[in-house]
Write a protein that holds these residues in place. Structure first.
Motif, PDB file in Angstrom:
ATOM      1  N   LEU A  95      -3.534  -4.553  -7.108  1.00 59.14           N
ATOM      2  CA  LEU A  95      -4.007  -4.736  -5.722  1.00 59.14           C
ATOM      3  C   LEU A  95      -5.418  -5.310  -5.707  1.00 59.14           C
ATOM      4  O   LEU A  95      -5.756  -6.162  -4.889  1.00 59.14           O
ATOM      5  CB  LEU A  95      -3.970  -3.399  -4.965  1.00 59.14           C
ATOM      6  N   GLU A  96      -6.219  -4.830  -6.638  1.00 59.42           N
ATOM      7  CA  GLU A  96      -7.581  -5.346  -6.800  1.00 59.42           C
ATOM      8  C   GLU A  96      -7.539  -6.840  -7.139  1.00 59.42           C
ATOM      9  O   GLU A  96      -8.235  -7.660  -6.548  1.00 59.42           O
ATOM     10  CB  GLU A  96      -8.218  -4.559  -7.954  1.00 59.42           C
ATOM     11  N   ASP A  97      -6.671  -7.172  -8.094  1.00 53.98           N
ATOM     12  CA  ASP A  97      -6.507  -8.548  -8.542  1.00 53.98           C
ATOM     13  C   ASP A  97      -6.060  -9.448  -7.383  1.00 53.98           C
ATOM     14  O   ASP A  97      -6.504 -10.585  -7.249  1.00 53.98           O
ATOM     15  CB  ASP A  97      -5.468  -8.555  -9.676  1.00 53.98           C
ATOM     16  N   ALA A  98      -5.183  -8.907  -6.533  1.00 49.87           N
ATOM     17  CA  ALA A  98      -4.655  -9.682  -5.405  1.00 49.87           C
ATOM     18  C   ALA A  98      -5.597  -9.645  -4.208  1.00 49.87           C
ATOM     19  O   ALA A  98      -5.355 -10.332  -3.210  1.00 49.87           O
ATOM     20  CB  ALA A  98      -3.290  -9.131  -4.996  1.00 49.87           C
ATOM     21  N   ALA A  99      -6.630  -8.833  -4.291  1.00 46.87           N
ATOM     22  CA  ALA A  99      -7.526  -8.609  -3.146  1.00 46.87           C
ATOM     23  C   ALA A  99      -6.731  -8.211  -1.895  1.00 46.87           C
ATOM     24  O   ALA A  99      -6.930  -8.742  -0.801  1.00 46.87           O
ATOM     25  CB  ALA A  99      -8.399  -9.834  -2.886  1.00 46.87           C
ATOM     26  N   TRP A 100      -5.796  -7.286  -2.089  1.00 51.05           N
ATOM     27  CA  TRP A 100      -4.979  -6.809  -0.958  1.00 51.05           C
ATOM     28  C   TRP A 100      -5.155  -5.296  -0.793  1.00 51.05           C
ATOM     29  O   TRP A 100      -4.556  -4.510  -1.530  1.00 51.05           O
ATOM     30  CB  TRP A 100      -3.507  -7.159  -1.179  1.00 51.05           C
ATOM     31  N   LYS A 101      -6.053  -4.922   0.102  1.00 53.48           N
ATOM     32  CA  LYS A 101      -6.255  -3.498   0.416  1.00 53.48           C
ATOM     33  C   LYS A 101      -6.243  -3.362   1.931  1.00 53.48           C
ATOM     34  O   LYS A 101      -7.275  -3.192   2.576  1.00 53.48           O
ATOM     35  CB  LYS A 101      -7.611  -3.010  -0.144  1.00 53.48           C
ATOM     36  N   PRO A 102      -5.062  -3.475   2.521  1.00 52.58           N
ATOM     37  CA  PRO A 102      -4.982  -3.555   3.985  1.00 52.58           C
ATOM     38  C   PRO A 102      -5.351  -2.245   4.686  1.00 52.58           C
ATOM     39  O   PRO A 102      -5.190  -1.164   4.124  1.00 52.58           O
ATOM     40  CB  PRO A 102      -3.517  -3.903   4.230  1.00 52.58           C
ATOM     41  N   ARG A 103      -5.825  -2.379   5.916  1.00 53.58           N
ATOM     42  CA  ARG A 103      -6.143  -1.222   6.765  1.00 53.58           C
ATOM     43  C   ARG A 103      -5.386  -1.275   8.092  1.00 53.58           C
ATOM     44  O   ARG A 103      -5.153  -0.256   8.714  1.00 53.58           O
ATOM     45  CB  ARG A 103      -7.642  -1.197   7.096  1.00 53.58           C
ATOM     46  N   LYS A 104      -5.033  -2.486   8.510  1.00 53.88           N
ATOM     47  CA  LYS A 104      -4.393  -2.617   9.832  1.00 53.88           C
ATOM     48  C   LYS A 104      -2.941  -2.130   9.797  1.00 53.88           C
ATOM     49  O   LYS A 104      -2.229  -2.331   8.816  1.00 53.88           O
ATOM     50  CB  LYS A 104      -4.411  -4.088  10.281  1.00 53.88           C
ATOM     51  N   LYS A 105      -2.536  -1.522  10.927  1.00 50.54           N
ATOM     52  CA  LYS A 105      -1.212  -0.930  11.021  1.00 50.54           C
ATOM     53  C   LYS A 105      -0.097  -1.919  10.642  1.00 50.54           C
ATOM     54  O   LYS A 105       0.785  -1.605   9.850  1.00 50.54           O
ATOM     55  CB  LYS A 105      -1.024  -0.426  12.452  1.00 50.54           C
ATOM     56  N   GLU A 106      -0.164  -3.146  11.200  1.00 52.57           N
ATOM     57  CA  GLU A 106       0.947  -4.079  10.932  1.00 52.57           C
ATOM     58  C   GLU A 106       0.976  -4.520   9.462  1.00 52.57           C
ATOM     59  O   GLU A 106       2.043  -4.800   8.920  1.00 52.57           O
ATOM     60  CB  GLU A 106       0.933  -5.286  11.886  1.00 52.57           C
ATOM     61  N   ASP A 107      -0.189  -4.554   8.831  1.00 48.62           N
ATOM     62  CA  ASP A 107      -0.220  -4.897   7.411  1.00 48.62           C
ATOM     63  C   ASP A 107       0.358  -3.763   6.564  1.00 48.62           C
ATOM     64  O   ASP A 107       1.096  -3.996   5.603  1.00 48.62           O
ATOM     65  CB  ASP A 107      -1.662  -5.181   6.952  1.00 48.62           C
ATOM     66  N   LEU A 108       0.001  -2.532   6.937  1.00 47.35           N
ATOM     67  CA  LEU A 108       0.516  -1.378   6.182  1.00 47.35           C
ATOM     68  C   LEU A 108       2.028  -1.271   6.337  1.00 47.35           C
ATOM     69  O   LEU A 108       2.747  -0.963   5.391  1.00 47.35           O
ATOM     70  CB  LEU A 108      -0.168  -0.087   6.652  1.00 47.35           C
ATOM     71  N   GLU A 109       2.515  -1.579   7.533  1.00 46.88           N
ATOM     72  CA  GLU A 109       3.963  -1.472   7.769  1.00 46.88           C
ATOM     73  C   GLU A 109       4.745  -2.580   7.065  1.00 46.88           C
ATOM     74  O   GLU A 109       5.940  -2.453   6.837  1.00 46.88           O
ATOM     75  CB  GLU A 109       4.244  -1.496   9.276  1.00 46.88           C
TER      76      GLU A 109
END
Ligand code: NAG
Ligand code: NAG
Ligand code: NAG
Length: 429
Positions: A95-109
């Motif tokens: 996830l670090e490598d992809a720079a993907w650490k979402p916080r928004k509801k639609e991203d988490l879903e």
């Protein structure tokens, strides 16, 4: 059709903790295989026919060592099996490598997890069985069930990051990692998710594991005194596979989603095929026809011709029958392909010579190596291949890595029960 690309990688292998660390040692021809003959209880380890294993380095300080405290709180360490701990760490890296650490509801879903294991936590089952037999009900921990369920690695990952997309765990023996990555790509292609954490994890370095695989005559027995020589895919002196532990994760992402956020793209996942032998519990069809079918289906799905394949990361575990069958399957795949009369053009290697067989994580780590072969235009070597004895004279990348432009690569995984899967990756353009 929604396209699926790879935007992050994470791994823990017998070569060390971290993708770069593992890859650079692999390319340098180093082995992660060590002896387990002095492990405790010695009475149980010493009676085994195979006493070599691929162990994640855990001793001491320095780069590439496994230190659970680097990744997990003390209470998480208590609640999680080792395979789950490895899965969490590999996910964090990816996830670090992809720079993907979402916080928004639609991203988490729209972010899901598809991560499995072949065997899971044998240690816990073994200890609990002994304690229960001796002292009964009160000796069973309330954490027993959550610590042995295979899908709890995927569950813990979702809890840690709040991912509410599909949460799935494959368990198809040594094909687990490949099926996990392949199934995850289908979730994205069908619109169930935009991002998937996909991979496999395994840690069952327990004498009972070695006793079981030893009794089914699957393990390498000829080099117990010289562990780095014990895994020899395609070599005349191969005698079986080497049990290993570790985990690998790839972040798969829908192409437009990745582009919109400017993510780095390692490769595109172009195809996925799977098949069943319908033949035998542990032995492949000797002519390799099952493996042939999964490669053929994966290439058909990708819309790619066999002759366009630059590299195949073979399943080849170094069992006498399996390696031969896979080589025959690759030959059948290429047969009749124009320009392939000379089999030496076909590059096939087995990275198990360096890291052994990560069982349920094998397909995932080998997918990572296949993706890096494309990203770095480098063919990882088959270690210990001094006397090839499989018939088609492919370029088996013996002993040393080779530089080659790799636009299309396959990763094969086959498992007990006769289950096979093939993944097809290509350079993204
Ligand atoms: C099982 O018991 C052995 C021996 O007491 C111990 O070393 C090991 O850590 C235990 N494993 C688990 C998962 O509790
Ligand atoms: C096998 O490969 C390893 C790693 O490159 C090396 O250390 C070992 O000497 C090799 N053994 C044989 C017999 O080729
Ligand atoms: C799985 O792979 C083995 C090894 O090459 C092959 O012989 C067997 O037929 C394959 N099974 C399936 C289900 O494709």
């Amino acid at each position: 059709m929604r396209r699926v690309v790879v935007t992050g990688l994470g791994a823990i292998t017998p070569l060390g903790v971290g993708v770069r660390h593992s890859w650079s040692k692999l390319i340098a021809g180093q082995s992660g295989i060590a002896s387990v003959a002095d492990f405790e209880p010695q009475k149980r380890w010493r009676e085994l026919t195979s006493t070599v294993a691929g162990i994640v380095p855990k001793s001491g300080i320095g780069e590439g060592q496994w230190r659970p405290d680097d990744w997990l709180s003390a209470s998480d360490q208590r609640r999680m099996s080792t395979f789950t701990q490895y899965a969490i760490a590999a996910t964090e890296m990816a996830l670090e490598d992809a720079a993907w650490k979402p916080r928004k509801k639609e991203d988490l879903e729209s972010t899901g997890v598809c991560l499995g294991s072949g065997i899971g936590n044998l240690d816990e089952i073994y200890n609990t069985s002994l304690a229960y037999e001796k002292d009964g009900y009160k000796k069973v921990s309330p954490l027993f069930v959550p610590k042995i369920l295979i899908n709890l690695a995927a569950g813990h990952i979702a809890m840690r990051y709040g991912f509410q997309g599909p949460n799935h765990a494959v368990t198809t023996a040594c094909t687990t990692g490949a099926h996990s990555v392949g199934d995850a790509s289908r979730f994205i292609a069908f619109g169930d998710a935009n991002v998937m954490v996909a991979g496999g994890a395994e840690s069952c370095i327990h004498p009972l594991t070695f006793a079981g695989f030893g009794r089914s005559r699957s393990l390498s027995t000829a080099f117990n005194d010289d562990p780095p020589s014990s895994c020899r895919p395609f070599d005349r002196r191969r005698s079986g596979f080497v049990v290993s532990e570790g985990a690998a994760v790839v972040i798969l992402e829908e192409l437009e989603h990745a582009k919109a956020r400017g993510a780095r793209i390692y490769a595109e996942l172009r195809g996925y095929g799977s098949s069943g032998d319908a033949h035998h519990m542990t032995a492949p069809l000797e002519d390799g026809s099952g493996a042939f079918l999964s490669m053929k289906k994966a290439l058909k799905h990708a819309g790619i011709k066999p002759r366009q394949v630059d590299y195949i990361n073979a399943h080849a575990t170094a069992t006498p029958v399996g390696d031969t069958a896979e080589a025959l399957a690759i030959r059948s795949l290429m047969a009749g392909e124009e320009g392939y009369a000379n089999e030496g053009h076909i590059a096939v290697s087995s990275t198990k010579g360096s890291i052994g067989h990560l069982l349920g994580a094998a397909g995932a780590i080998e997918a990572v190596f296949t993706i890096l072969a494309i990203a770095e235009n480098t063919l990882p070597p088959t270690l210990n291949l001094t006397e090839p004895d499989v018939e088609p004279k492919f370029n088996l990348v013996p002993l040393e890595a080779q530089e080659k432009e790799v636009n299309v690569a396959l990763s094969n995984s086959f498992g007990f029960g006769g289950t096979n899967a093939t993944l097809v990756f290509s350079k993204f353009s």
